[in-house]
Enzyme design. Structure first.
Site, PDB file in Angstrom:
ATOM      1  N   ARG A 169       0.837  -1.214   0.000  1.00 53.72           N
ATOM      2  CA  ARG A 169       0.000   0.000   0.000  1.00 53.72           C
ATOM      3  C   ARG A 169       0.871   1.264   0.000  1.00 53.72           C
ATOM      4  O   ARG A 169       0.537   2.258   0.657  1.00 53.72           O
ATOM      5  CB  ARG A 169      -0.940   0.016   1.220  1.00 53.72           C
ATOM      6  CG  ARG A 169      -1.935  -1.142   1.288  1.00 53.72           C
ATOM      7  CD  ARG A 169      -2.937  -1.081   0.160  1.00 53.72           C
ATOM      8  NE  ARG A 169      -4.016  -2.040   0.320  1.00 53.72           N
ATOM      9  CZ  ARG A 169      -4.020  -3.268  -0.220  1.00 53.72           C
ATOM     10  NH1 ARG A 169      -3.007  -3.698  -0.938  1.00 53.72           N
ATOM     11  NH2 ARG A 169      -5.066  -4.067  -0.047  1.00 53.72           N
ATOM     12  N   SER A 241     -10.900  -0.911   2.691  1.00 52.17           N
ATOM     13  CA  SER A 241     -10.230  -1.064   3.990  1.00 52.17           C
ATOM     14  C   SER A 241      -9.881   0.315   4.522  1.00 52.17           C
ATOM     15  O   SER A 241      -9.245   1.104   3.820  1.00 52.17           O
ATOM     16  CB  SER A 241      -8.931  -1.864   3.849  1.00 52.17           C
ATOM     17  OG  SER A 241      -9.183  -3.163   3.405  1.00 52.17           O
ATOM     18  N   GLU A 337      -5.606   3.782   5.727  1.00 51.69           N
ATOM     19  CA  GLU A 337      -5.177   3.533   4.342  1.00 51.69           C
ATOM     20  C   GLU A 337      -5.546   4.692   3.403  1.00 51.69           C
ATOM     21  O   GLU A 337      -4.726   5.103   2.582  1.00 51.69           O
ATOM     22  CB  GLU A 337      -5.799   2.223   3.825  1.00 51.69           C
ATOM     23  CG  GLU A 337      -5.280   1.870   2.448  1.00 51.69           C
ATOM     24  CD  GLU A 337      -6.099   0.789   1.759  1.00 51.69           C
ATOM     25  OE1 GLU A 337      -5.809  -0.384   2.003  1.00 51.69           O
ATOM     26  OE2 GLU A 337      -7.002   1.122   0.965  1.00 51.69           O
TER      27      GLU A 337
HETATM   28  P1  FAD Z   1      -8.678   8.356  -5.500  1.00 51.36           P
HETATM   29  O1  FAD Z   1      -9.419   7.903  -4.292  1.00 51.36           O
HETATM   30  O2  FAD Z   1      -9.304   9.383  -6.352  1.00 51.36           O
HETATM   31  O3  FAD Z   1      -7.232   8.867  -5.035  1.00 51.36           O
HETATM   32  C1  FAD Z   1      -6.439   8.080  -4.179  1.00 51.36           C
HETATM   33  C2  FAD Z   1      -5.047   8.730  -4.077  1.00 51.36           C
HETATM   34  O4  FAD Z   1      -4.395   8.665  -5.351  1.00 51.36           O
HETATM   35  C3  FAD Z   1      -5.104  10.208  -3.717  1.00 51.36           C
HETATM   36  O5  FAD Z   1      -3.984  10.483  -2.917  1.00 51.36           O
HETATM   37  C4  FAD Z   1      -4.984  10.899  -5.056  1.00 51.36           C
HETATM   38  O6  FAD Z   1      -4.448  12.196  -4.964  1.00 51.36           O
HETATM   39  C5  FAD Z   1      -4.058   9.973  -5.815  1.00 51.36           C
HETATM   40  N1  FAD Z   1      -4.262   9.976  -7.271  1.00 51.36           N
HETATM   41  C6  FAD Z   1      -5.391   9.565  -7.930  1.00 51.36           C
HETATM   42  N2  FAD Z   1      -5.192   9.649  -9.257  1.00 51.36           N
HETATM   43  C7  FAD Z   1      -3.949  10.119  -9.441  1.00 51.36           C
HETATM   44  C8  FAD Z   1      -3.168  10.429 -10.609  1.00 51.36           C
HETATM   45  N3  FAD Z   1      -3.627  10.266 -11.853  1.00 51.36           N
HETATM   46  N4  FAD Z   1      -1.905  10.904 -10.430  1.00 51.36           N
HETATM   47  C9  FAD Z   1      -1.399  11.090  -9.192  1.00 51.36           C
HETATM   48  N5  FAD Z   1      -2.098  10.816  -8.062  1.00 51.36           N
HETATM   49  C10 FAD Z   1      -3.344  10.334  -8.195  1.00 51.36           C
HETATM   50  N6  FAD Z   1      -7.545  -1.004  -2.723  1.00 51.36           N
HETATM   51  C11 FAD Z   1      -6.718  -2.079  -2.835  1.00 51.36           C
HETATM   52  O7  FAD Z   1      -5.487  -1.905  -2.945  1.00 51.36           O
HETATM   53  N7  FAD Z   1      -7.198  -3.347  -2.821  1.00 51.36           N
HETATM   54  C12 FAD Z   1      -8.515  -3.617  -2.702  1.00 51.36           C
HETATM   55  O8  FAD Z   1      -8.900  -4.774  -2.700  1.00 51.36           O
HETATM   56  C13 FAD Z   1      -9.420  -2.524  -2.599  1.00 51.36           C
HETATM   57  N8  FAD Z   1     -10.743  -2.732  -2.460  1.00 51.36           N
HETATM   58  C14 FAD Z   1     -11.598  -1.673  -2.337  1.00 51.36           C
HETATM   59  C15 FAD Z   1     -12.957  -1.910  -2.195  1.00 51.36           C
HETATM   60  C16 FAD Z   1     -13.865  -0.876  -2.088  1.00 51.36           C
HETATM   61  C17 FAD Z   1     -15.333  -1.177  -1.939  1.00 51.36           C
HETATM   62  C18 FAD Z   1     -13.383   0.470  -2.116  1.00 51.36           C
HETATM   63  C19 FAD Z   1     -14.351   1.601  -2.006  1.00 51.36           C
HETATM   64  C20 FAD Z   1     -12.025   0.731  -2.229  1.00 51.36           C
HETATM   65  C21 FAD Z   1     -11.118  -0.347  -2.340  1.00 51.36           C
HETATM   66  N9  FAD Z   1      -9.733  -0.134  -2.464  1.00 51.36           N
HETATM   67  C22 FAD Z   1      -8.871  -1.204  -2.609  1.00 51.36           C
HETATM   68  C23 FAD Z   1      -9.186   1.230  -2.442  1.00 51.36           C
HETATM   69  C24 FAD Z   1      -9.224   1.941  -3.821  1.00 51.36           C
HETATM   70  O9  FAD Z   1     -10.095   1.280  -4.702  1.00 51.36           O
HETATM   71  C25 FAD Z   1      -7.844   2.004  -4.463  1.00 51.36           C
HETATM   72  O10 FAD Z   1      -6.925   2.657  -3.614  1.00 51.36           O
HETATM   73  C26 FAD Z   1      -7.877   2.736  -5.808  1.00 51.36           C
HETATM   74  O11 FAD Z   1      -6.634   2.602  -6.461  1.00 51.36           O
HETATM   75  C27 FAD Z   1      -8.212   4.218  -5.667  1.00 51.36           C
HETATM   76  O12 FAD Z   1      -8.446   4.723  -6.969  1.00 51.36           O
HETATM   77  P2  FAD Z   1      -9.189   6.100  -7.199  1.00 51.36           P
HETATM   78  O13 FAD Z   1      -9.082   6.426  -8.642  1.00 51.36           O
HETATM   79  O14 FAD Z   1     -10.548   6.038  -6.637  1.00 51.36           O
HETATM   80  O15 FAD Z   1      -8.251   7.085  -6.369  1.00 51.36           O
HETATM   81  N1  EPU Z   2     -11.217 -10.806   9.793  1.00 56.09           N
HETATM   82  C1  EPU Z   2     -11.963 -10.952  10.941  1.00 56.09           C
HETATM   83  N2  EPU Z   2     -13.022 -10.110  11.131  1.00 56.09           N
HETATM   84  C2  EPU Z   2     -13.349  -9.146  10.246  1.00 56.09           C
HETATM   85  C3  EPU Z   2     -12.582  -9.005   9.068  1.00 56.09           C
HETATM   86  C4  EPU Z   2     -11.505  -9.850   8.864  1.00 56.09           C
HETATM   87  O1  EPU Z   2     -11.687 -11.802  11.766  1.00 56.09           O
HETATM   88  O2  EPU Z   2     -14.315  -8.435  10.478  1.00 56.09           O
HETATM   89  C5  EPU Z   2     -10.138 -11.747   9.535  1.00 56.09           C
HETATM   90  C6  EPU Z   2     -10.607 -12.777   8.490  1.00 56.09           C
HETATM   91  O3  EPU Z   2     -11.181 -13.838   9.104  1.00 56.09           O
HETATM   92  C7  EPU Z   2      -9.347 -13.126   7.755  1.00 56.09           C
HETATM   93  C8  EPU Z   2      -8.449 -11.909   7.934  1.00 56.09           C
HETATM   94  O4  EPU Z   2      -9.034 -11.091   8.942  1.00 56.09           O
HETATM   95  O5  EPU Z   2      -8.728 -14.236   8.348  1.00 56.09           O
HETATM   96  C9  EPU Z   2      -8.231 -11.160   6.657  1.00 56.09           C
HETATM   97  O6  EPU Z   2      -9.488 -10.695   6.132  1.00 56.09           O
HETATM   98  P1  EPU Z   2      -9.749 -10.514   4.553  1.00 56.09           P
HETATM   99  O7  EPU Z   2      -9.338 -11.736   3.813  1.00 56.09           O
HETATM  100  O8  EPU Z   2     -11.128 -10.026   4.378  1.00 56.09           O
HETATM  101  O9  EPU Z   2      -8.717  -9.417   4.099  1.00 56.09           O
HETATM  102  P2  EPU Z   2      -8.219  -8.079   4.803  1.00 56.09           P
HETATM  103  O10 EPU Z   2      -6.846  -8.328   5.321  1.00 56.09           O
HETATM  104  O11 EPU Z   2      -9.218  -7.568   5.741  1.00 56.09           O
HETATM  105  C10 EPU Z   2      -7.003  -7.198   2.672  1.00 56.09           C
HETATM  106  C11 EPU Z   2      -6.908  -5.906   1.941  1.00 56.09           C
HETATM  107  C12 EPU Z   2      -8.097  -5.735   1.017  1.00 56.09           C
HETATM  108  C13 EPU Z   2      -8.090  -6.872   0.009  1.00 56.09           C
HETATM  109  C14 EPU Z   2      -8.180  -8.196   0.775  1.00 56.09           C
HETATM  110  C15 EPU Z   2      -8.048  -9.379  -0.149  1.00 56.09           C
HETATM  111  C16 EPU Z   2      -5.639  -4.351   3.301  1.00 56.09           C
HETATM  112  C17 EPU Z   2      -5.678  -3.174   4.200  1.00 56.09           C
HETATM  113  N3  EPU Z   2      -6.816  -4.802   2.876  1.00 56.09           N
HETATM  114  O12 EPU Z   2      -8.139  -7.109   3.530  1.00 56.09           O
HETATM  115  O13 EPU Z   2      -7.939  -4.505   0.306  1.00 56.09           O
HETATM  116  O14 EPU Z   2      -9.170  -6.773  -0.883  1.00 56.09           O
HETATM  117  O15 EPU Z   2      -7.106  -8.277   1.736  1.00 56.09           O
HETATM  118  O16 EPU Z   2      -6.726  -9.512  -0.557  1.00 56.09           O
HETATM  119  O17 EPU Z   2      -4.564  -4.846   2.982  1.00 56.09           O
HETATM  120  C18 EPU Z   2      -8.409  -2.177   0.428  1.00 56.09           C
HETATM  121  O18 EPU Z   2      -7.188  -2.000   0.437  1.00 56.09           O
HETATM  122  O19 EPU Z   2      -9.218  -1.228   0.425  1.00 56.09           O
HETATM  123  C19 EPU Z   2      -8.925  -3.548   0.406  1.00 56.09           C
HETATM  124  C20 EPU Z   2     -10.227  -3.830   0.438  1.00 56.09           C
END
Ligand code: FAD
Ligand code: EPU
Length: 341
Positions: A169, A241, A337
């Site tokens: 991240r 997250s 995050e």
């Molecule tokens: P924004 O929210 O618009 O911006 C995020 C940051 O990037 C800001 O600091 C912004 O200034 C910068 N930025 C954006 N675009 C540019 C650009 N073109 N040039 C320079 N800087 C820029 N993240 C994960 O890693 N794994 C996941 O599994 C995951 N699951 C998600 C699930 C949900 C339901 C949600 C809501 C979010 C999740 N995220 C996850 C977080 C998010 O989707 C990612 O961080 C994504 O890359 C953000 O993209 P965005 O375009 O919305 O960025």
């Molecule tokens: N867990 C609990 N209780 C909860 C949630 C999670 O006990 O309420 C435990 C689960 O049982 C599991 C562990 O925590 O054993 C991990 O949970 P999960 O697999 O859901 O993944 P996470 O670590 O919570 C991370 C990323 C996600 C990504 C998933 C899948 C971060 C901060 N988050 O979540 O990314 O989608 O793994 O790889 O690293 C994001 O960055 O926004 C994001 C959604």
């Protein structure tokens, strides 16, 4: 000529659904828009003094109030196959392309590699910022290079993978290049001889009945897991997250494990250990609870949700309460995050 729009609502531009205004808004569709802005910043000192927010899909942002500055919104489009040899295909996408749209584009052409990252919200241009990751794969694995615009110098530059200093991240864009480099396009390198990556136990379990899953089947399984666990921002406002999974030493993990035998942790190649922040928050009893207009999602304690009309201050209040409880109970400091604006 691009048009700077005053008093622009950001409500529909952040997935948490926070109602905030920006003093100025500029949609960025092409590099010429950034070049125009660079000239304008040189001739208008008041404009140059304004804080800037580079905005993609707003899915990793917490707007803590109105933004008294200039929002540069990634609105570019275009995906192309730009190179191929016997081993790899190179695919380039503009910063404003939706991340999942890119994943689908590659899968439709039998170009595997990004399927574990299916359905992550946001744009291609934001993907390198925190090196998005899910289900055992981080973006850096398939990252080739990117082009960015330096707002200070008014020039384009290219960075390869090592120059981006990707981490969990994390990348150089959260540090040295913060608010200065606007990512314009990103190039990915995808293997010609694809094999699935099923190291994430939950994904392997979901596909256990299929001997050799296709990239489309892996993508579908990832989507199903995500839809089960994570709230759809179109229905319930959230930013994914809310905290990073904390990295601690194995000594600290072992001490915690002695007190909490069910602690969830994953050893990292560098010798550290990643704790599941969701588990820590869950253990503190926060899952499904709320403080005013902001709640902890009932399926995933790591996700904070907008229960309706949440303000930035409400989000901060709940985040701080959770951090305090986790620190007191486990001695672990949770780090948010999303980017706070
Ligand atoms: P924004 O929210 O618009 O911006 C995020 C940051 O990037 C800001 O600091 C912004 O200034 C910068 N930025 C954006 N675009 C540019 C650009 N073109 N040039 C320079 N800087 C820029 N993240 C994960 O890693 N794994 C996941 O599994 C995951 N699951 C998600 C699930 C949900 C339901 C949600 C809501 C979010 C999740 N995220 C996850 C977080 C998010 O989707 C990612 O961080 C994504 O890359 C953000 O993209 P965005 O375009 O919305 O960025
Ligand atoms: N867990 C609990 N209780 C909860 C949630 C999670 O006990 O309420 C435990 C689960 O049982 C599991 C562990 O925590 O054993 C991990 O949970 P999960 O697999 O859901 O993944 P996470 O670590 O919570 C991370 C990323 C996600 C990504 C998933 C899948 C971060 C901060 N988050 O979540 O990314 O989608 O793994 O790889 O690293 C994001 O960055 O926004 C994001 C959604």
């Amino acid at each position: 000529m691009p048009i700077l729009q005053p008093n622009f609502s950001l409500r529909s531009l952040n997935t948490f659904g926070i109602d905030a205004m920006a003093d100025l808004y500029l949609p960025v569709r092409e590099v010429a828009d950034l070049q125009w802005l660079h000239s304008a910043l040189k001739t208008d000192p008041a404009l140059a003094r304004l804080p800037r927010l580079i905005l993609g899909g707003g899915s990793n942002l917490v707007l803590t109030g109105d933004f008294h500055g200039l929002v540069l919104h990634s609105c570019s489009s275009g995906i192309a196959l730009v190179g191929q040899d016997t081993q790899h295909s190179l695919v380039r996408a503009a910063a404003g392309v939706g991340w999942h749209e890119l994943v689908n584009w590659t899968l439709e052409r039998q170009l595997g590699g990004l399927e574990n990252l299916s359905l992550i919200p946001g744009t291609v241009g934001a993907a390198p910022i925190q090196n998005i990751g899910a289900y055992g794969v981080e973006m850096e694995r398939h990252f080739h290079s990117l082009t960015a615009f330096d707002l200070q110098r008014g020039t384009l530059f290219t960075l390869d993978r090592s120059a981006c200093r990707f981490g969990y991240r994390d990348s150089i864009f959260k540090h040295d290049w913060r608010d200065r480099a606007v990512i314009v396009d990103v190039t990915f390198t995808l293997p010609r001889h694809w094999t699935p990556d099923l190291r994430y136990a939950e994904l392997a379990a979901a596909l256990a009945t299929i001997a050799t899953p296709t990239m489309q089947q892996v993508s579908a399984a990832v989507i199903a897991i995500r839809q089960r666990k994570l709230p759809d921002p179109a229905v319930i406002g959230n930013a994914g997250s809310f905290f990073k999974n904390p990295l601690v030493s194995r000594v600290q993990r072992d001490a915690l494990l002695a007190q909490h035998p069910a602690l969830v942790s994953h050893d990292q190649p560098d010798g550290s250990t990643k704790l599941a922040a969701g588990w820590l928050i869950d253990q503190c009893g926060w899952k499904g609870r709320a403080l005013g207009t902001v709640g902890v999602y009932h399926q995933q304690a790591l996700v904070l949700v907008n229960l309706g009309g949440a303000r930035g201050a409400d989000v901060l209040q709940l985040a701080r309460a959770i951090q305090a409880d986790v620190l007191q109970r486990f001695g672990v400091q949770l780090e948010p995050e999303p980017t706070f604006v």
